[in-house]
Structure formats: C-alpha cells, structure tokens
Motif scaffolding. Structure first.
Motif, PDB file in Angstrom:
ATOM      1  N   ASN A  49       0.356  -1.248   0.325  1.00  0.00           N
ATOM      2  CA  ASN A  49       0.113  -0.276   0.075  1.00  0.00           C
ATOM      3  C   ASN A  49       0.667   1.283  -0.086  1.00  0.00           C
ATOM      4  N   ALA A  52       2.333   1.654  -3.468  1.00  0.00           N
ATOM      5  CA  ALA A  52       1.127   1.838  -4.191  1.00  0.00           C
ATOM      6  C   ALA A  52       0.639   2.838  -4.090  1.00  0.00           C
ATOM      7  N   HIS A  53       0.552   3.878  -3.568  1.00  0.00           N
ATOM      8  CA  HIS A  53      -0.317   5.067  -2.590  1.00  0.00           C
ATOM      9  C   HIS A  53       0.204   6.472  -2.517  1.00  0.00           C
ATOM     10  N   GLY A  76       1.655  11.123   2.371  1.00  0.00           N
ATOM     11  CA  GLY A  76       1.005  10.822   1.159  1.00  0.00           C
ATOM     12  C   GLY A  76      -0.220  11.872   1.011  1.00  0.00           C
ATOM     13  N   ILE A  79      -6.125   8.971   3.645  1.00  0.00           N
ATOM     14  CA  ILE A  79      -7.614   8.353   3.199  1.00  0.00           C
ATOM     15  C   ILE A  79      -8.464   9.125   3.176  1.00  0.00           C
ATOM     16  N   SER A  91     -11.133   0.413  -3.941  1.00  0.00           N
ATOM     17  CA  SER A  91      -9.898   0.775  -4.617  1.00  0.00           C
ATOM     18  C   SER A  91      -9.724   1.781  -5.714  1.00  0.00           C
ATOM     19  N   THR A  92      -8.402   2.903  -5.029  1.00  0.00           N
ATOM     20  CA  THR A  92      -8.206   3.454  -5.899  1.00  0.00           C
ATOM     21  C   THR A  92      -6.402   3.643  -6.226  1.00  0.00           C
ATOM     22  N   ALA A  93      -6.454   2.016  -6.864  1.00  0.00           N
ATOM     23  CA  ALA A  93      -4.996   1.901  -7.537  1.00  0.00           C
ATOM     24  C   ALA A  93      -5.021   1.665  -8.479  1.00  0.00           C
ATOM     25  N   SER A  94      -3.600   2.069  -9.350  1.00  0.00           N
ATOM     26  CA  SER A  94      -3.102   2.796 -10.596  1.00  0.00           C
ATOM     27  C   SER A  94      -3.514   0.913 -11.307  1.00  0.00           C
ATOM     28  N   VAL A  97      -0.362  -1.508 -10.251  1.00  0.00           N
ATOM     29  CA  VAL A  97      -0.614  -1.689  -8.971  1.00  0.00           C
ATOM     30  C   VAL A  97      -1.025  -2.894  -9.430  1.00  0.00           C
ATOM     31  N   GLY A 103      -4.283  -4.255  -5.916  1.00  0.00           N
ATOM     32  CA  GLY A 103      -5.068  -3.068  -6.427  1.00  0.00           C
ATOM     33  C   GLY A 103      -7.307  -3.294  -6.350  1.00  0.00           C
TER      34      GLY A 103
END
Lengths: 139, 114
Positions: A49, A52-53, A76, A79, A91-94, A97, A103
């Motif tokens: 996490n 990734a974020h 970062g 949340i 999820s807000t993963a790219s 990710v 993700g």
C-alpha cells in the motif's frame, strides 16, 4: 526489540523487502509459523500500500514476549474515507498497481483479518498510519 | 501428488528447484490476483498463475507457498528465479491456459482450496 525499514514509493521491485527481512527475524525468534504468516501477510499488504499510494514511508516493528506491533507510517495523500477504504472491492489503485496483482480493494480487509488489532489514522494531504498488533500466544 | 507428476501432467518445464520435485502437493489455487493468494492458508499448496513479476514470488514467500506453475507460456525473469531459489520455491512453466492446467490437475485428483 525494534526493527525499522524505509519504504520507497513506486518501487515495486523492492516492495516486500521489509516484510521478507522481518519474516527472517521472526523465524530466528522461533515464532509459531502460523503466527508468522499472519504477521507478514499483514505487513506485506501494508508495505505494498505504501509503495502503491504514498510518497514514501517507514515501517517500525516492535517485538516483545507477548505481541508484535507494526506501525506503517507514510507521507502521502491520506485516506479521505476510512470506512469506505475498508469495504471489500473499493480501490483507488493505478493500472500499474493492478498489473502487479494488487489493487482489488482487498488489502486493508486482509490486514484486518490477520491482525488481532488494526488501528488506522489518516489525514488527507499528510499521510496514513496503520498500527497492526498480532498476539504471539496461540490462544 | 508429487511435483514431478504435476510437471508430467502439465508438460511443464522446471525452471528452478529441480532437486525438490519429490515434494507433495495437496491442493491447487489458481489466480492472477495476489491479494487473493494472500488470503489462502493451505499447506503444500501449488499456485497456478499467469502473473509474471517479482511480486508473484514475494507473495508466495509471504504465504509460505513453495510451488508455482506459470501458465499461458509465461516465462519467469532472472530476478524471479533468483528470489525463488533464495526461498526454496519451485517454478515451472507450461504452455497451457489456466483453465486447462486447472482442469488437468483436478481430473488427476488434486483438491481445490475451497
């Protein structure tokens, strides 16, 4: 005993290095393998996490005779809605990710399932701090 | 079932862990989603996956998974092989799809995780 690790943002080739190092330490300490797995799966999800974020962060692992306490502290985006982030599938993963096999909106829930206690503190635009506690006794 | 038999059924090439093919496999989990793999708690598990990157091996390390078959003709990178060897993980590669590989192993008696 305290062990600290620095987590680099965006570097997926190193994601898991801290978890791997801490797993070796837990094995040397003769912690029950099932408990080790719960600890390192939680830690690894948290580490991924951060990679990734966040813009980077650190992991502080404290081991005493009764429990392991892990703090994952990142700088970062934070949340905005922790309850929403805890929902399975959110999820807000790219795309990057997701290409790495993550993700899917399962990480925080997986941490919660493996931890005896999970505390999440987050401030939007500042960062997030996860505290994961796993008891070392089997009961 | 022994890993050696798994390799024969899937017509798979062993990439690393050649000396560990007498290991028993009790169950198979097939997934490209590492978050799913991290939820599994089974002994003597074989992971079937088409996800080929270093996190496939890291996830297996954290989950105590010692046996991986890469499907769909995916190839392990040198970095993956090095990390697998460090963790005594066997990697095999096969040209079959996830569906076919899963079907063959199920047909030959290996249980699903659930």
């Amino acid at each position: 005993m305290r062990f600290e690790y620095t987590i680099e943002a965006g570097n997926f080739s190193k994601a898991g290095d801290a978890s791997s190092s801490f797993k070796k330490i837990l094995k040397q300490l003769n912690v029950d393998p099932h408990i080790i797995k719960r600890i390192v799966v939680s830690l690894y999800e948290g580490e991924v996490n951060i990679v990734a974020h966040a813009k980077g962060g650190k992991v502080i692992c404290d081991v005493d005779t009764s429990r392991v306490t892990i703090q994952l502290i990142d700088v970062g985006p934070g949340i905005p809605d922790i309850a929403k982030a805890m929902q399975a599938g959110y999820s807000t993963a790219s795309a990057k990710v997701r290409e790495m096999g993550f993700g899917a909106g399962m990480g925080l829930q997986n941490i919660k399932n493996n931890a005896d206690e999970l505390i999440i503190k987050s401030e939007v635009g500042v960062g997030t701090q996860l505290t994961i506690i796993v008891n070392l006794n089997k009961a | 079932m022994k890993l050696r038999e798994v390799a024969a059924i899937l017509n798979a090439e062993v990439v690393c862990g050649h000396t560990k093919l007498e290991r028993d496999v009790q169950a198979v989990f097939a997934s490209d989603l590492m978050s799913d793999v991290l939820t599994i708690d089974s002994e003597k598990l074989l992971l079937l996956t088409g996800l080929v990157n270093i996190q496939t091996i890291r996830t297996s390390e954290m989950s105590d998974i010692k046996n991986i078959v890469l499907v769909r003709n995916k190839k392990a990178s040198p970095e993956m092989i090095a990390l697998a060897e460090e963790n005594r993980i066997v990697i095999m590669q096969c040209s079959y799809s996830m569906y076919k590989a899963s079907g063959l192993l199920f047909q030959n008696g290996i249980n699903p995780v659930y």
